[in-house]
Design a protein around this motif. Structure first.
Motif, short mmCIF file in Angstrom:
data_model
loop_
_atom_site.label_atom_id
_atom_site.label_comp_id
_atom_site.label_asym_id
_atom_site.label_seq_id
_atom_site.Cartn_x
_atom_site.Cartn_y
_atom_site.Cartn_z
N UNK A 140 0.83 -1.21 0.00
CA UNK A 140 0.00 0.00 0.00
C UNK A 140 0.86 1.26 0.00
N UNK A 141 1.95 1.24 0.77
CA UNK A 141 2.82 2.42 0.82
C UNK A 141 3.51 2.67 -0.51
N UNK A 145 -0.07 8.28 4.36
CA UNK A 145 0.10 7.07 5.16
C UNK A 145 -1.22 6.59 5.75
N UNK A 146 -1.92 7.50 6.42
CA UNK A 146 -3.18 7.08 7.04
C UNK A 146 -4.22 6.72 5.98
N UNK A 147 -4.20 7.42 4.84
CA UNK A 147 -5.12 7.09 3.77
C UNK A 147 -4.85 5.74 3.16
N UNK A 191 -2.13 1.59 15.36
CA UNK A 191 -2.21 3.06 15.27
C UNK A 191 -0.86 3.68 15.58
N UNK A 192 -0.15 3.15 16.55
CA UNK A 192 1.17 3.68 16.89
C UNK A 192 2.14 3.50 15.73
N UNK A 193 2.08 2.36 15.07
CA UNK A 193 2.98 2.12 13.93
C UNK A 193 2.64 3.03 12.77
N UNK A 194 1.36 3.23 12.51
CA UNK A 194 0.98 4.14 11.43
C UNK A 194 1.40 5.58 11.75
N UNK A 195 1.29 5.95 13.03
CA UNK A 195 1.72 7.29 13.43
C UNK A 195 3.22 7.48 13.19
N UNK A 196 4.01 6.48 13.53
CA UNK A 196 5.45 6.57 13.30
C UNK A 196 5.76 6.63 11.81
N UNK A 197 5.07 5.82 11.02
CA UNK A 197 5.27 5.84 9.57
C UNK A 197 4.91 7.20 8.98
N UNK A 198 3.89 7.84 9.57
CA UNK A 198 3.42 9.12 9.04
C UNK A 198 4.40 10.25 9.32
N UNK A 199 5.30 10.06 10.26
CA UNK A 199 6.22 11.14 10.62
C UNK A 199 7.68 10.73 10.46
N UNK A 200 7.93 9.97 9.38
CA UNK A 200 9.31 9.68 9.00
C UNK A 200 9.37 9.45 7.49
N UNK A 201 9.72 10.50 6.76
CA UNK A 201 9.83 10.40 5.30
C UNK A 201 10.87 11.39 4.79
N UNK A 202 12.14 11.20 5.15
CA UNK A 202 13.18 12.12 4.66
C UNK A 202 13.45 11.90 3.18
N UNK A 203 13.81 12.97 2.49
CA UNK A 203 14.18 12.86 1.08
C UNK A 203 15.70 12.86 0.97
N UNK A 204 16.20 12.20 -0.10
CA UNK A 204 17.63 12.03 -0.21
C UNK A 204 18.19 12.27 -1.60
N UNK A 205 19.21 11.50 -1.94
CA UNK A 205 19.98 11.71 -3.16
C UNK A 205 19.14 11.54 -4.42
N UNK A 206 18.23 10.58 -4.44
CA UNK A 206 17.43 10.37 -5.65
C UNK A 206 16.61 11.61 -5.96
#
Length: 634
Positions: A104-105, A330-332, A342-357
């Motif tokens: 899904x992600x 994420x929640x959608x 819910x705790x895991x989805x919350x953590x997933x929702x607040x960790x999405x750094x962008x990088x070299x690509x």
């Protein structure tokens, strides 16, 4: 902007490359030493290098535009190597626990993120819809260049680490491909022609990337299985294969190379006929070097003027991505997911750094859009789009810097608050669950420390579980132990089986997991033998427990009724007092614990310990002398 550090002579390419290497290593060391996100320090060091010297990598490269730029071509190849190395870590067995959230992600969340970011860029920041869609595509990616260091810094549960790892590696080529499709649609003269070109491009990417990567992976597997590639040549051979696969794929269809090398890595990671562990270790070292160099080089190319010009829009975009775009995607996408809490989805929702690509793709397509605008492909909007394209690279870098800074500083506290990571992982993994290990593990467990015991003996595991201990019937050398057990909160290994060779091999295998300083084994039976008969010290690690007792000695003590006692050192009752107290009891100091370093195995020799240290001591079943302080607890 002039450099902040005047120089009487121009800097040579050798000096510049040396500075890149030195600063990269320094940033990585500082990150390890002070427990900070390494990417954040790399960006700061790179930006500082550019500002203080006024020198950029472009000064030493021949001119080039778009994919013809030597720098961007090198960045693309390095990203391909990183994605291949990431693919080598993706085990399909991980999908049993979190396969649906990952799917899904990598699909629904990408669509939601793309749509939301495109709308924000167009309707709020006023960018042309075509450029907005391109930015929306680029910012769907996260990537192993930033995810891997952050996961190492945060140390979340194995499930969370697997989800982030899969998402970061799989979404990278998807985001790059999506950017290509947006560009194809943008430059087409009609909708029919655009869709025809897009469908043909998708078909070629799927054919070249998925099928080509799979076939190439199977060919490499056969070469390794039949030993047609000597061991010493295998790492560099695969490095050459990755470079050739990436380049040829991109010649057939732009950006298909990232998909090809990712699939190639996944295929090799999940085959069983040839070991790629030594290749993965080489690639991990190479990845560290590449990440360190790339972030310093690319951040050093951005000037203060460019950042200040895009600062307002960049901050608005950053706030949108962190507080609206990522959480909604994420929640959608994980709505009603039974495989995530819910705790895991919350953590997933607040960790999405962008990088070299994101940086590489943005740099390429910013030039492509600018050139297309200058050639009149966008009609009267050409000058506007050309001007907006010039802001794109600085805008994406502000997002990279901002997301890495915010997530890097906030991820660990958030994970700990949600119960998905430990503040200081000091739990103990015992290889072996014999009587002595159960005795010691029970004392640690009763004090609130996490302990885990692994043994292939059913009776040992059953006895451990009857004592309320976490135990698994598994071989410490198995793939199950290394890839499927959750070591969150565990920071050290004590290899304590009766077999010295198994202990040595287990310790070597888990250096990657815990670090050499946190891997221990019982003293082998031949540790004092002549070097002709003793096993080489190169395949062994440090011996634990004072006096370096072996397995037979510890078993004998456990069966004769020895007990584990605690002794707390104070200013009045120091380590010398402790030694006098237990001088005649053959006591063995097993573990040390204090507020600074937490719980850890005691080394074979202890010279001095500070006040505030707690000692776990194995004491033979005999009357113990009364200590000169009431600080010793029974």
């Amino acid at each position: 902007m002039p450099s902040l550090l005047a120089s009487s002579a121009p800097m040579s390419a050798l000096v510049y490359l040396t500075l890149i290497l030195a600063l990269g290593v320094a940033a990585q060391w500082c990150a390890w030493r002070f427990k900070l996100p390494s990417i954040l320090l790399l960006l700061a060091f790179g930006f500082g290098l550019g500002q203080f010297t006024g020198v950029r990598i472009d000064n030493f490269l021949a001119a080039g535009e778009g994919h013809g730029s030597p720098l961007l071509s090198a960045v693309g190849l390095f990203v391909a190597i990183i994605l291949f190395e990431g693919g080598l870590t993706l085990k399909l067995s991980e999908l049993r626990e979190s396969g649906l959230p990952i799917l899904r992600l990598c699909t629904l969340a990408v669509v939601i993120s793309f749509a939301l970011t495109t709308g924000f860029m167009s309707m709020v920041l006023g960018y042309d819809i075509r450029l907005s869609a391109l930015i929306g595509a680029i910012l769907t990616v996260t990537g192993p260049t930033v995810i891997a260091p952050l996961l190492r810094h945060v140390n979340p549960t194995r499930k969370m680490a697997s989800i982030f790892k899969w998402e970061g590696i799989v979404v990278d080529p998807i985001g790059a491909i999506l950017g290509v499709l947006i560009f194809l649609i943008s430059r087409s003269s009609s909708a029919d022609a655009a869709w025809s070109e897009v469908l043909w491009a998708v078909a070629k990417m799927a054919l070249v990337g998925c099928i080509g990567g799979y076939i190439l992976g199977k060919i490499v597997e056969q070469l390794l299985r039949r030993h047609w590639i000597p061991d010493y040549l295998q790492p560099v051979f695969l490095l050459a294969v990755v470079a050739v696969a990436f380049t040829l794929s991109n010649q057939v269809e732009k950006e298909a190379g990232l998909l090809t090398v990712t699939v190639l890595g996944v295929v090799l990671a999940n085959q069983k006929s040839a070991s790629v562990r030594h290749i993965l270790e080489f690639k991990e070292n190479l990845r560290t070097l590449i990440i360190s160099s790339l972030f310093i080089v690319l951040s050093g190319r951005i000037s203060l003027d460019e950042l200040s010009g895009a600062f307002g829009k960049g901050m608005a975009l950053l706030a949108f991505l962190i507080f609206i775009g990522r959480p909604l995607s994420v929640f959608g996408s994980l709505f009603s997911s039974k495989q995530t809490t819910l705790k895991e989805r919350t953590f997933l929702a607040f960790l999405a750094p962008r990088g070299i690509v994101a940086a590489a793709v943005a740099s390429v397509f910013a030039l492509e859009f600018e050139m297309a605008a200058r050639h009149g492909r966008f009609g009267e909007l050409g000058p506007t789009i050309a001007s907006q394209s010039q802001e794109l690279t600085a805008l994406i870098f502000l997002v990279i810097i901002g997301t890495v800074a915010v997530y890097g500083l906030a991820a660990s506290p958030l994970a700990r608050a949600l119960g998905l990571a430990s503040r200081n992982p000091t739990g103990i993994l015992f290889a072996g669950a014999d009587a002595w290990a159960r005795l010691v593990a029970k004392a640690l467990h009763d004090d609130g420390h996490r302990v885990m015991l692994l043994d292939t003996n059913y009776s040992n595991i059953a006895a451990s579980k009857l004592m309320g201990l976490e135990a698994h019937r598994a071989n410490i050398l198995s793939e199950f132990a290394e890839e499927e057990l959750d070591f969150n909160g565990i920071g050290s290994l004590v290899a304590g089986t009766p077999n010295d060779e198994v202990n040595s091999i287990a310790a070597q295998r888990f250096i990657h997991q815990f670090g050499r300083a946190h891997v221990w084994q019982l003293a082998p039976s031949d540790h004092s033998a002549h070097h002709r008969t003793a096993t080489s010290s190169e395949i062994r690690v440090q011996n634990c427990f004072t006096g370096a007792p072996g397995h037979p000695r510890l078993q004998q003590l456990a069966h004769s009724g020895a007990v584990v006692k605690k002794s707390h050192l104070t200013e009045k009752f120091g380590f010398e007092d402790f030694q006098k107290t237990y001088a005649d009891s053959s006591a063995i100091v097993l573990f040390l614990s204090d507020s600074a370093k937490g719980l850890r195995p005691a080394p074979r020799e202890i010279e001095k310990l500070a006040a505030g240290t707690t000692l776990y001591v194995l004491v033979p079943d005999a009357p113990t002398p009364t200590p000169p302080s009431s600080s010793v607890e029974g």
